[in-house]
Scaffold this motif. Structure first.
Motif, PDB file in Angstrom:
ATOM      1  N   ILE A   8       3.648  16.242 -10.257  1.00  0.00           N
ATOM      2  CA  ILE A   8       3.462  17.278  -9.287  1.00  0.00           C
ATOM      3  C   ILE A   8       2.162  17.528  -8.742  1.00  0.00           C
ATOM      4  CG2 ILE A   8       3.353  19.653  -9.068  1.00  0.00           C
ATOM      5  CD1 ILE A   8       5.745  20.029 -11.038  1.00  0.00           C
ATOM      6  N   VAL A   9       1.063  17.285  -9.304  1.00  0.00           N
ATOM      7  CA  VAL A   9      -0.310  17.120  -9.080  1.00  0.00           C
ATOM      8  C   VAL A   9      -0.382  15.884  -7.962  1.00  0.00           C
ATOM      9  CG1 VAL A   9      -2.477  17.235  -9.568  1.00  0.00           C
ATOM     10  CG2 VAL A   9      -1.065  18.639 -10.754  1.00  0.00           C
ATOM     11  N   LEU A  10      -0.078  14.797  -8.396  1.00  0.00           N
ATOM     12  CA  LEU A  10      -0.408  13.502  -7.812  1.00  0.00           C
ATOM     13  C   LEU A  10       0.557  13.001  -6.630  1.00  0.00           C
ATOM     14  CD1 LEU A  10      -1.770  11.572 -10.699  1.00  0.00           C
ATOM     15  CD2 LEU A  10      -3.226  12.468  -8.927  1.00  0.00           C
ATOM     16  N   ALA A  11       1.723  13.657  -6.565  1.00  0.00           N
ATOM     17  CA  ALA A  11       2.759  13.415  -5.595  1.00  0.00           C
ATOM     18  C   ALA A  11       2.169  13.187  -4.208  1.00  0.00           C
ATOM     19  CB  ALA A  11       4.140  14.262  -5.867  1.00  0.00           C
ATOM     20  N   GLY A  12       1.622  14.174  -3.825  1.00  0.00           N
ATOM     21  CA  GLY A  12       1.027  14.049  -2.158  1.00  0.00           C
ATOM     22  C   GLY A  12      -0.182  13.289  -2.061  1.00  0.00           C
ATOM     23  N   ALA A  63       0.879  -1.265   0.120  1.00  0.00           N
ATOM     24  CA  ALA A  63      -0.025  -0.013  -0.088  1.00  0.00           C
ATOM     25  C   ALA A  63       0.809   1.037   0.062  1.00  0.00           C
ATOM     26  CB  ALA A  63      -0.914  -0.028   1.282  1.00  0.00           C
ATOM     27  N   ASP A  64       1.948   1.405   0.831  1.00  0.00           N
ATOM     28  CA  ASP A  64       2.974   2.387   0.664  1.00  0.00           C
ATOM     29  C   ASP A  64       4.316   2.011   0.804  1.00  0.00           C
ATOM     30  OD1 ASP A  64       3.391   5.399   2.824  1.00  0.00           O
ATOM     31  OD2 ASP A  64       3.717   5.105   0.889  1.00  0.00           O
ATOM     32  N   PRO A  65       4.904   1.648  -0.271  1.00  0.00           N
ATOM     33  CA  PRO A  65       6.296   0.978  -0.044  1.00  0.00           C
ATOM     34  C   PRO A  65       7.172   1.869   0.231  1.00  0.00           C
ATOM     35  CG  PRO A  65       5.572   1.461  -2.165  1.00  0.00           C
ATOM     36  CD  PRO A  65       4.243   1.686  -1.631  1.00  0.00           C
ATOM     37  N   ALA A  66       8.017   1.351   1.167  1.00  0.00           N
ATOM     38  CA  ALA A  66       9.232   2.246   1.671  1.00  0.00           C
ATOM     39  C   ALA A  66      10.268   2.359   0.534  1.00  0.00           C
ATOM     40  CB  ALA A  66       9.785   1.544   2.860  1.00  0.00           C
ATOM     41  N   LEU A  67      11.204   3.158   0.898  1.00  0.00           N
ATOM     42  CA  LEU A  67      12.220   3.407  -0.342  1.00  0.00           C
ATOM     43  C   LEU A  67      13.201   2.177  -0.450  1.00  0.00           C
ATOM     44  CD1 LEU A  67      13.019   7.134   0.856  1.00  0.00           C
ATOM     45  CD2 LEU A  67      12.035   6.364  -1.430  1.00  0.00           C
ATOM     46  N   ASP A  68      13.282   1.484   0.667  1.00  0.00           N
ATOM     47  CA  ASP A  68      14.127   0.391   0.475  1.00  0.00           C
ATOM     48  C   ASP A  68      13.478  -1.026   0.325  1.00  0.00           C
ATOM     49  OD1 ASP A  68      13.099   0.280   2.868  1.00  0.00           O
ATOM     50  OD2 ASP A  68      14.940  -0.142   3.985  1.00  0.00           O
ATOM     51  N   ALA A  69      12.232  -0.974   0.042  1.00  0.00           N
ATOM     52  CA  ALA A  69      11.314  -2.210  -0.115  1.00  0.00           C
ATOM     53  C   ALA A  69      11.799  -2.795  -1.485  1.00  0.00           C
ATOM     54  CB  ALA A  69       9.904  -2.240  -0.171  1.00  0.00           C
ATOM     55  N   VAL A 102      -0.601   2.509 -10.504  1.00  0.00           N
ATOM     56  CA  VAL A 102       1.017   3.072 -10.650  1.00  0.00           C
ATOM     57  C   VAL A 102       1.173   3.271  -9.185  1.00  0.00           C
ATOM     58  CG1 VAL A 102       2.265   4.890 -11.179  1.00  0.00           C
ATOM     59  CG2 VAL A 102       0.777   3.876 -12.910  1.00  0.00           C
ATOM     60  N   LYS A 103       0.375   4.041  -8.407  1.00  0.00           N
ATOM     61  CA  LYS A 103       0.765   4.362  -7.139  1.00  0.00           C
ATOM     62  C   LYS A 103       1.419   3.305  -6.151  1.00  0.00           C
ATOM     63  CE  LYS A 103       0.762   7.949  -3.933  1.00  0.00           C
ATOM     64  NZ  LYS A 103       1.522   9.192  -4.331  1.00  0.00           N
ATOM     65  N   ALA A 104       0.179   2.097  -6.589  1.00  0.00           N
ATOM     66  CA  ALA A 104       0.638   0.764  -5.459  1.00  0.00           C
ATOM     67  C   ALA A 104       1.520   0.205  -6.116  1.00  0.00           C
ATOM     68  CB  ALA A 104      -0.968   0.336  -5.666  1.00  0.00           C
ATOM     69  N   THR A 105       1.913   0.201  -7.372  1.00  0.00           N
ATOM     70  CA  THR A 105       2.887  -0.698  -8.005  1.00  0.00           C
ATOM     71  C   THR A 105       4.433   0.028  -7.769  1.00  0.00           C
ATOM     72  OG1 THR A 105       1.346  -1.545  -9.121  1.00  0.00           O
ATOM     73  CG2 THR A 105       3.634  -1.906 -10.032  1.00  0.00           C
ATOM     74  N   PHE A 106       4.798   1.157  -8.026  1.00  0.00           N
ATOM     75  CA  PHE A 106       5.905   1.605  -8.002  1.00  0.00           C
ATOM     76  C   PHE A 106       6.441   2.142  -6.472  1.00  0.00           C
ATOM     77  CE2 PHE A 106       4.948   1.619 -12.375  1.00  0.00           C
ATOM     78  CZ  PHE A 106       6.140   1.628 -13.081  1.00  0.00           C
ATOM     79  N   PRO A 107       7.440   2.086  -6.224  1.00  0.00           N
ATOM     80  CA  PRO A 107       8.237   2.479  -5.096  1.00  0.00           C
ATOM     81  C   PRO A 107       8.328   4.149  -5.160  1.00  0.00           C
ATOM     82  CG  PRO A 107       9.967   1.525  -6.369  1.00  0.00           C
ATOM     83  CD  PRO A 107       8.521   1.349  -7.032  1.00  0.00           C
ATOM     84  N   PRO A 108       8.329   4.781  -4.023  1.00  0.00           N
ATOM     85  CA  PRO A 108       8.407   6.425  -4.371  1.00  0.00           C
ATOM     86  C   PRO A 108       9.518   6.808  -5.116  1.00  0.00           C
ATOM     87  CG  PRO A 108       8.058   5.545  -1.802  1.00  0.00           C
ATOM     88  CD  PRO A 108       8.191   4.293  -2.633  1.00  0.00           C
ATOM     89  N   ARG A 109      10.860   6.435  -5.071  1.00  0.00           N
ATOM     90  CA  ARG A 109      11.699   6.806  -5.685  1.00  0.00           C
ATOM     91  C   ARG A 109      11.579   6.838  -7.474  1.00  0.00           C
ATOM     92  NH1 ARG A 109      13.513   1.986  -3.812  1.00  0.00           N
ATOM     93  NH2 ARG A 109      14.072   0.527  -5.127  1.00  0.00           N
TER      94      ARG A 109
END
Length: 481
Positions: free
Chosen positions: A403-407, A10-16, A137-144
């Motif tokens: 930019i619009v969806l980042a937060g 749901a909210d992957p960490a940067l190192d996941a 996309v939000k659920a699949t990709f890590p934040p970086r």
């Protein structure tokens, strides 16, 4: 490959460890986006051929485009929430199957009434399909990697909007198998089936972790409100803006206000809203709605009218008109590549503002080309200015969605996707209504070049206004970058 359908974190960490098939999942999502946008733009080119073969008159032909637009816009907000409730992969696949099936029916239509009905159904299935993309996309990709993933939506949408008339003109001109205009719909069948096979294989399942209940009253209110806005915008120009079009627009205000109040009451009662009120407290999302409304109004209105000018004003065939617009598409691709690879992460919203200026310069260049041409303007004469216009468009649109969806957090992404897409459709409808009216009013005396010139000045003003309004956005999608 046992992890293909494992729910994405749901909210992957940067190192996941990132989801293995995320880039292929992005390809499937973008393919669906492109199919939808192509079908929203091809009718303007295909309409004369459709009328010649199955008849129906100008009003019926208008509804071939309007039926899709209305159904799509009205269904988007509800469609975005369905993925949060029932699973984004599941709803995406259902919407994709429906979109392919209705596309085939459009291509096989034997009467105007059948084609309009199938277009309405196609719009509804598109409204179920498209809003799932941002959530997947939000659920699949890590934040970086979210910047690169979200940044790909803008170029894909821009190229589809410009490339739709090009593809339609080419397909009709080639007349594959004698199918003529039907190919602009039937082309979705092989593409859609390939996308379905890919999506079935690689998309992960994800849904809101909060138990959501659908809001039928909210669905009715937002659908009625959007219908009261979109219907007069779509039909007003064709009918000469009778009094009832303004009455419907005015009636939309209290209906949408009642919808907003209903959503707030549901939140206070601890029930799931259709649109999360918290979205409007997010500065990036709130600013993105304003910027997107103005930009897509100018861009879509210009895309429609320049295609009309080339065919009606200059007598170009659909194929020749499409080829004349190819430099614009090339510019979009180049600008998006430059923005996404080099500029967007470093300069953020400044790239959006620079893109608006470059795009406006390109429009002024088209005006100068029209003024300086000795006789009817040719595609080669328009090409340099169209490349510049496309370059600016690519620069602007590439960082916009990131930019619009980042937060926007994952529990709200379905709601955000539906609202953002509906807002984009509202801007597009307003742009087509206003700039189409400008074009035909000036061209009524036979001065099609004058009508095109007026549209270019208006569109340049809208794009520059969008660039100025970009100050409402954060400087960057992610401050740490």
């Amino acid at each position: 490959m046992s992890d293909l359908h494992t729910p994405a974190p749901a909210d992957p960490a940067l190192d996941a460890p990132p989801f293995r098939w995320r880039w292929l999942a992005l390809v499937a999502v973008l393919t669906a986006e492109i199919m939808d946008l192509l079908d929203a733009t091809v009718v303007a080119v295909a309409a004369p051929s459709i009328e010649n073969e199955i008849g129906g008159g100008s009003t019926m032909i208008q509804w071939i485009a309007a039926g899709y637009t209305l159904a799509y816009a009205v269904g988007l907000v509800t469609g975005g929430r369905l993925g949060d409730r029932y699973g984004r992969r599941r709803v995406f696949l259902i919407g994709l199957v429906g979109f392919v099936a209705t596309s085939a029916l459009c291509g096989l239509a034997v009467s105007p009434a059948m084609l309009v009905t199938c277009r309405i159904l196609q719009g509804l299935t598109g409204a179920v399909l498209i809003p799932q993309g941002f959530g997947i996309v939000k659920a699949t990709f890590p934040p970086r990697e979210l910047g690169a993933a979200f940044g790909s939506f803008g170029p894909a949408m821009g190229l589809a909007a410009v490339g739709g008339p090009i593809l339609a003109g080419a397909l009709i001109g080639w007349d594959v198998g004698g199918a003529g205009w039907r190919t602009v719909f039937l082309i979705n069948v092989p593409i859609g089936l390939a996308c379905l096979a890919l999506a079935w294989r690689v998309l992960p399942e994800s849904r809101s972790e909060t138990a959501l209940r659908l809001d039928p009253v909210g669905m009715l209110l937002v659908s009625a409100g959007l219908l009261l806005v979109i219907f007069p915008l779509v039909q007003g120009r064709e009918l000469g803006w009778p009094w009832w079009t303004f009455a419907l627009l005015a009636a939309a205000v209290p209906v949408l206000a009642l919808f907003g109040r209903h959503q707030i009451r549901r939140v206070r009662a601890g029930r799931s809203p259709l649109v999360e009120p918290a979205l409007l407290h997010n500065p990036a999302f709130r600013g993105g709605l304003v910027v997107g409304l103005v930009f897509f109004a100018g861009m879509t209105g210009l895309t429609l009218t320049i295609g009309l000018y080339l065919q009606i004003g200059l007598g170009y065939s659909p194929l020749r008109a499409g080829l004349a617009l190819a430099p614009w598409a090339f510019g979009v691709a180049a600008g998006a590549a430059l923005s996404g690879a080099v500029l967007a992460n470093r300069f953020g919203r400044a790239v959006i503002q620079a893109g608006a200026v470059v795009m406006a310069v390109g429009m002024v260049g088209v005006i100068a080309t029209l003024d300086l041409a000795d006789g009817p303007v040719t595609g080669w004469q328009l090409a340099p200015a169209l490349v510049v216009c496309g370059l600016g468009m690519g620069l602007l649109i590439a960082p916009f969605f990131d930019i619009v969806l980042a937060g926007v957090t994952l529990p709200m992404v379905g709601s955000a996707s539906g609202v953002l897409n509906a807002n984009q459709q509202l801007g597009a409808s307003a742009g087509v209504a206003v700039l189409g009216t400008v074009f035909f009013q000036v061209a009524a005396s036979g001065d099609f070049t004058g009508g095109m010139r007026a549209v270019l000045w208006s569109a340049a003003g809208a794009v520059l206004a969008a660039g100025a309004l970009a100050v409402l956005l954060p400087r960057r999608a992610r401050p740490e970058t």
